[in-house]
Design a protein around this motif. Structure first.
Motif, mmCIF file in Angstrom:
data_model
loop_
_atom_site.group_PDB
_atom_site.id
_atom_site.type_symbol
_atom_site.label_atom_id
_atom_site.label_comp_id
_atom_site.label_asym_id
_atom_site.label_seq_id
_atom_site.Cartn_x
_atom_site.Cartn_y
_atom_site.Cartn_z
ATOM 1 N N ALA A 42 -58.483 -32.593 -0.484
ATOM 2 C CA ALA A 42 -59.263 -31.794 0.465
ATOM 3 C C ALA A 42 -58.485 -30.661 1.253
ATOM 4 C CB ALA A 42 -59.941 -32.998 1.300
ATOM 5 N N LYS A 43 -57.325 -31.248 1.701
ATOM 6 C CA LYS A 43 -56.449 -30.455 2.218
ATOM 7 C C LYS A 43 -56.139 -29.231 1.804
ATOM 8 C CE LYS A 43 -52.540 -30.091 5.466
ATOM 9 N NZ LYS A 43 -51.462 -30.704 5.796
ATOM 10 N N LEU A 46 -59.248 -26.986 1.519
ATOM 11 C CA LEU A 46 -59.313 -26.279 2.846
ATOM 12 C C LEU A 46 -58.509 -24.968 3.001
ATOM 13 C CD1 LEU A 46 -60.579 -26.179 5.887
ATOM 14 C CD2 LEU A 46 -58.875 -27.950 6.380
ATOM 15 N N LYS A 54 -63.829 -28.940 -0.328
ATOM 16 C CA LYS A 54 -62.976 -29.887 0.786
ATOM 17 C C LYS A 54 -64.059 -30.866 1.166
ATOM 18 C CE LYS A 54 -64.398 -28.958 4.574
ATOM 19 N NZ LYS A 54 -65.152 -29.108 5.980
ATOM 20 N N ASN A 101 -64.353 -32.719 8.726
ATOM 21 C CA ASN A 101 -65.108 -32.224 7.772
ATOM 22 C C ASN A 101 -65.821 -31.235 8.676
ATOM 23 O OD1 ASN A 101 -66.095 -31.541 5.136
ATOM 24 N ND2 ASN A 101 -67.577 -33.419 5.187
ATOM 25 N N ASN A 104 -63.046 -28.228 10.113
ATOM 26 C CA ASN A 104 -62.243 -27.842 9.373
ATOM 27 C C ASN A 104 -60.834 -27.898 9.658
ATOM 28 O OD1 ASN A 104 -64.031 -27.195 7.073
ATOM 29 N ND2 ASN A 104 -64.721 -25.140 8.211
#
Length: 133
Positions: A42-43, A46, A54, A101, A104
């Motif tokens: 996810a990072k 992003l 993400k 989430n 961000n």
């Protein structure tokens, strides 16, 4: 045949085999590992600006942590207070990931990853003690 498809198919079969043969303790370790993997992914999403990916990965991490939380059993615990603390920690992690989430914020993802690493190191230490005995 597409080599990536073949690799994914192998990984899926391999993970199913690991799950079916795993002890309850190992299943928790696998969930913690999966949560950490989703947070790292996810990072990365992003950082690439892939907001949809993400969001998907943070949702999966939240689902994993929620599953860990639902698996807590205060009645079977030697120390019910520690189970309550772990439940609160998991709840906090989910809240932080929801904030990450919507905002961000990679720092919130890192914070939850550090907390999960701490929990995982405890589970890993238990496994090491069991093997030593």
């Amino acid at each position: 045949m597409n080599p990536m498809k073949a690799l994914r198919a192998y990984q899926k079969v391999n993970s199913h085999a690991q799950i079916s043969e795993a002890s309850p303790h190992r299943l928790i370790q696998m969930l913690l590992e999966g949560g950490l993997d989703r947070l790292a992914q996810a990072k990365g999403a992003l950082e690439r600006g892939d907001i949809a990916q993400k969001c998907l990965l943070l949702t999966k991490a939240i689902d994993i942590i929620t599953g860990l939380r639902q698996g807590l059993d205060e009645e079977k615990a030697e120390d019910p207070a520690s189970i309550q603390q772990l439940d609160s920690l998991y709840e906090y992690m989910c809240t932080q990931l929801l904030k990450a989430n919507t905002s961000n914020d990679p720092e919130l993802i890192d914070e939850v990853a550090r907390l999960l690493i701490t929990v995982k190191s405890g589970w890993d230490a238990i496994a090491t003690q069991e093997v030593a005995q």
